[in-house]
Design a protein around this motif. Sequence first.
Motif, PDB file in Angstrom:
ATOM      1  N   ASP A   5      10.372  64.253  64.477  1.00  0.00           N
ATOM      2  CA  ASP A   5      10.405  65.047  65.447  1.00  0.00           C
ATOM      3  C   ASP A   5      11.675  65.154  65.703  1.00  0.00           C
ATOM      4  OD1 ASP A   5       7.403  64.566  66.209  1.00  0.00           O
ATOM      5  OD2 ASP A   5       7.863  62.397  66.458  1.00  0.00           O
ATOM      6  N   ASP A   6      12.392  65.635  64.909  1.00  0.00           N
ATOM      7  CA  ASP A   6      14.075  66.332  65.083  1.00  0.00           C
ATOM      8  C   ASP A   6      14.402  67.623  64.995  1.00  0.00           C
ATOM      9  OD1 ASP A   6      15.554  66.747  65.752  1.00  0.00           O
ATOM     10  OD2 ASP A   6      17.348  65.058  64.323  1.00  0.00           O
ATOM     11  N   TRP A   7      13.304  68.901  66.018  1.00  0.00           N
ATOM     12  CA  TRP A   7      12.892  70.001  66.002  1.00  0.00           C
ATOM     13  C   TRP A   7      14.766  70.677  65.965  1.00  0.00           C
ATOM     14  CZ3 TRP A   7       8.440  71.231  64.951  1.00  0.00           C
ATOM     15  CH2 TRP A   7       7.446  71.234  65.272  1.00  0.00           C
ATOM     16  N   ALA A   8      15.295  70.226  66.692  1.00  0.00           N
ATOM     17  CA  ALA A   8      16.832  70.740  66.485  1.00  0.00           C
ATOM     18  C   ALA A   8      17.312  70.570  65.471  1.00  0.00           C
ATOM     19  CB  ALA A   8      17.840  70.292  67.221  1.00  0.00           C
ATOM     20  N   ALA A   9      17.450  69.459  64.955  1.00  0.00           N
ATOM     21  CA  ALA A   9      17.647  69.941  63.394  1.00  0.00           C
ATOM     22  C   ALA A   9      17.035  70.247  62.353  1.00  0.00           C
ATOM     23  CB  ALA A   9      17.683  68.177  63.010  1.00  0.00           C
ATOM     24  N   TYR A  10      16.187  70.517  62.456  1.00  0.00           N
ATOM     25  CA  TYR A  10      15.631  72.032  61.225  1.00  0.00           C
ATOM     26  C   TYR A  10      15.433  73.166  61.610  1.00  0.00           C
ATOM     27  CZ  TYR A  10      12.233  68.335  59.000  1.00  0.00           C
ATOM     28  OH  TYR A  10      11.533  67.088  58.578  1.00  0.00           O
ATOM     29  N   ALA A  11      16.311  72.758  62.841  1.00  0.00           N
ATOM     30  CA  ALA A  11      16.115  75.145  63.683  1.00  0.00           C
ATOM     31  C   ALA A  11      17.330  75.052  62.927  1.00  0.00           C
ATOM     32  CB  ALA A  11      16.228  74.895  64.728  1.00  0.00           C
ATOM     33  N   GLU A  12      18.383  73.938  62.970  1.00  0.00           N
ATOM     34  CA  GLU A  12      20.150  74.300  62.939  1.00  0.00           C
ATOM     35  C   GLU A  12      19.769  75.035  61.180  1.00  0.00           C
ATOM     36  OE1 GLU A  12      24.298  72.023  62.461  1.00  0.00           O
ATOM     37  OE2 GLU A  12      23.274  71.677  64.669  1.00  0.00           O
ATOM     38  N   CYS A  13      19.211  73.575  61.034  1.00  0.00           N
ATOM     39  CA  CYS A  13      19.220  73.647  59.189  1.00  0.00           C
ATOM     40  C   CYS A  13      18.410  75.415  58.680  1.00  0.00           C
ATOM     41  CB  CYS A  13      18.729  72.294  58.641  1.00  0.00           C
ATOM     42  SG  CYS A  13      18.859  73.011  56.722  1.00  0.00           S
ATOM     43  N   ASN A  14      17.597  75.784  58.551  1.00  0.00           N
ATOM     44  CA  ASN A  14      16.562  77.131  58.450  1.00  0.00           C
ATOM     45  C   ASN A  14      17.613  77.594  59.385  1.00  0.00           C
ATOM     46  OD1 ASN A  14      14.551  77.987  57.665  1.00  0.00           O
ATOM     47  ND2 ASN A  14      14.067  78.301  59.951  1.00  0.00           N
ATOM     48  N   ALA A  15      18.951  77.659  60.126  1.00  0.00           N
ATOM     49  CA  ALA A  15      19.134  79.075  60.963  1.00  0.00           C
ATOM     50  C   ALA A  15      20.430  78.908  60.003  1.00  0.00           C
ATOM     51  CB  ALA A  15      19.894  78.500  61.811  1.00  0.00           C
ATOM     52  N   THR A  16      20.707  77.805  58.970  1.00  0.00           N
ATOM     53  CA  THR A  16      21.541  78.231  57.775  1.00  0.00           C
ATOM     54  C   THR A  16      21.512  78.083  56.641  1.00  0.00           C
ATOM     55  OG1 THR A  16      23.132  76.158  59.455  1.00  0.00           O
ATOM     56  CG2 THR A  16      23.689  76.679  56.964  1.00  0.00           C
ATOM     57  N   LEU A  17      19.901  77.425  55.909  1.00  0.00           N
ATOM     58  CA  LEU A  17      20.456  77.764  55.019  1.00  0.00           C
ATOM     59  C   LEU A  17      18.971  78.907  54.688  1.00  0.00           C
ATOM     60  CD1 LEU A  17      20.351  74.069  54.101  1.00  0.00           C
ATOM     61  CD2 LEU A  17      22.079  76.311  53.353  1.00  0.00           C
ATOM     62  N   GLY A  18      18.578  79.035  55.687  1.00  0.00           N
ATOM     63  CA  GLY A  18      16.335  79.467  55.621  1.00  0.00           C
ATOM     64  C   GLY A  18      16.771  80.990  54.739  1.00  0.00           C
ATOM     65  N   LYS A  19      17.257  81.779  54.705  1.00  0.00           N
ATOM     66  CA  LYS A  19      17.798  82.740  53.969  1.00  0.00           C
ATOM     67  C   LYS A  19      17.989  83.048  52.708  1.00  0.00           C
ATOM     68  CE  LYS A  19      19.184  85.859  58.499  1.00  0.00           C
ATOM     69  NZ  LYS A  19      17.938  85.482  58.779  1.00  0.00           N
ATOM     70  N   THR A  20      18.541  82.108  52.261  1.00  0.00           N
ATOM     71  CA  THR A  20      17.918  81.310  50.884  1.00  0.00           C
ATOM     72  C   THR A  20      17.538  79.973  50.394  1.00  0.00           C
ATOM     73  OG1 THR A  20      20.136  79.996  50.600  1.00  0.00           O
ATOM     74  CG2 THR A  20      21.045  82.279  50.337  1.00  0.00           C
ATOM     75  N   VAL A  21      17.219  79.759  50.783  1.00  0.00           N
ATOM     76  CA  VAL A  21      16.213  78.432  50.022  1.00  0.00           C
ATOM     77  C   VAL A  21      15.254  77.771  51.075  1.00  0.00           C
ATOM     78  CG1 VAL A  21      17.991  76.738  49.406  1.00  0.00           C
ATOM     79  CG2 VAL A  21      17.436  76.187  52.131  1.00  0.00           C
ATOM     80  N   GLN A  22      13.881  77.394  50.953  1.00  0.00           N
ATOM     81  CA  GLN A  22      12.312  76.791  52.045  1.00  0.00           C
ATOM     82  C   GLN A  22      12.885  75.901  52.202  1.00  0.00           C
ATOM     83  OE1 GLN A  22       9.141  76.928  48.562  1.00  0.00           O
ATOM     84  NE2 GLN A  22       9.191  79.553  49.787  1.00  0.00           N
ATOM     85  N   ILE A  23      13.252  75.770  53.676  1.00  0.00           N
ATOM     86  CA  ILE A  23      12.854  75.035  54.375  1.00  0.00           C
ATOM     87  C   ILE A  23      11.229  74.181  54.892  1.00  0.00           C
ATOM     88  CG2 ILE A  23      14.044  73.604  56.567  1.00  0.00           C
ATOM     89  CD1 ILE A  23      15.587  74.782  54.473  1.00  0.00           C
ATOM     90  N   VAL A  24      11.439  73.631  54.441  1.00  0.00           N
ATOM     91  CA  VAL A  24       9.850  72.865  54.299  1.00  0.00           C
ATOM     92  C   VAL A  24       9.524  71.254  55.191  1.00  0.00           C
ATOM     93  CG1 VAL A  24       7.391  71.567  52.591  1.00  0.00           C
ATOM     94  CG2 VAL A  24       9.241  73.006  52.016  1.00  0.00           C
ATOM     95  N   GLY A  25       8.185  71.686  56.416  1.00  0.00           N
ATOM     96  CA  GLY A  25       8.707  71.443  57.391  1.00  0.00           C
ATOM     97  C   GLY A  25       7.266  69.843  57.139  1.00  0.00           C
ATOM     98  N   ASP A  26       7.381  69.357  55.724  1.00  0.00           N
ATOM     99  CA  ASP A  26       6.396  68.563  55.653  1.00  0.00           C
ATOM    100  C   ASP A  26       6.431  67.503  56.518  1.00  0.00           C
ATOM    101  OD1 ASP A  26       4.692  66.770  54.329  1.00  0.00           O
ATOM    102  OD2 ASP A  26       6.102  66.169  53.384  1.00  0.00           O
ATOM    103  N   ASP A  27       7.033  66.795  57.135  1.00  0.00           N
ATOM    104  CA  ASP A  27       6.248  65.365  57.868  1.00  0.00           C
ATOM    105  C   ASP A  27       6.618  66.227  59.193  1.00  0.00           C
ATOM    106  OD1 ASP A  27       5.559  63.690  55.971  1.00  0.00           O
ATOM    107  OD2 ASP A  27       7.669  62.799  56.169  1.00  0.00           O
ATOM    108  N   LEU A  28       7.318  67.442  59.590  1.00  0.00           N
ATOM    109  CA  LEU A  28       7.314  67.893  61.259  1.00  0.00           C
ATOM    110  C   LEU A  28       6.414  68.647  61.148  1.00  0.00           C
ATOM    111  CD1 LEU A  28       9.759  68.712  63.106  1.00  0.00           C
ATOM    112  CD2 LEU A  28       9.545  70.996  61.485  1.00  0.00           C
ATOM    113  N   LEU A  29       5.490  69.510  60.282  1.00  0.00           N
ATOM    114  CA  LEU A  29       4.188  70.223  60.329  1.00  0.00           C
ATOM    115  C   LEU A  29       2.714  69.383  60.479  1.00  0.00           C
ATOM    116  CD1 LEU A  29       5.766  73.435  58.787  1.00  0.00           C
ATOM    117  CD2 LEU A  29       5.918  72.933  61.083  1.00  0.00           C
ATOM    118  N   VAL A  30       2.977  68.568  59.569  1.00  0.00           N
ATOM    119  CA  VAL A  30       1.904  67.797  59.397  1.00  0.00           C
ATOM    120  C   VAL A  30       0.706  68.623  59.309  1.00  0.00           C
ATOM    121  CG1 VAL A  30       2.573  65.222  59.805  1.00  0.00           C
ATOM    122  CG2 VAL A  30       1.182  66.682  61.306  1.00  0.00           C
TER     123      VAL A  30
END
Length: 92
Positions: A5-30
């Motif tokens: 449930d750490d939406w902010a951490a996922y969003a920060e990670c995606n903003a930083t790395l999301g253009k070059t790697v897939q950020i998979v929201g496994d347990d975040l999205l269920v």
Amino acid sequence: PFDQDDWAAYAECNATLGKTVQIVGDDLLVTNSKRIAKALEVGACNALLLKVNQIGSVSEAITAAMMSIKKGWGVMVSHRSGETEDSFIADL
């Protein structure tokens, strides 16, 4: 690496790395369309691990996949290991 449930951490990670790697929201999205909608809103990830048997029905899984695909996300179909011998999931 983050709490489910750490939406902010996922969003920060995606903003930083999301253009070059897939950020998979496994347990975040269920595989839940409401959680996918929130992830789209906050930019939490860019890929879905689609688990048909996690959400409960094939139609709900298709909705989740289509939401993700329409926004350009990667979608990977998976299953929870050991739960089924049914090969149907492989045919999706």
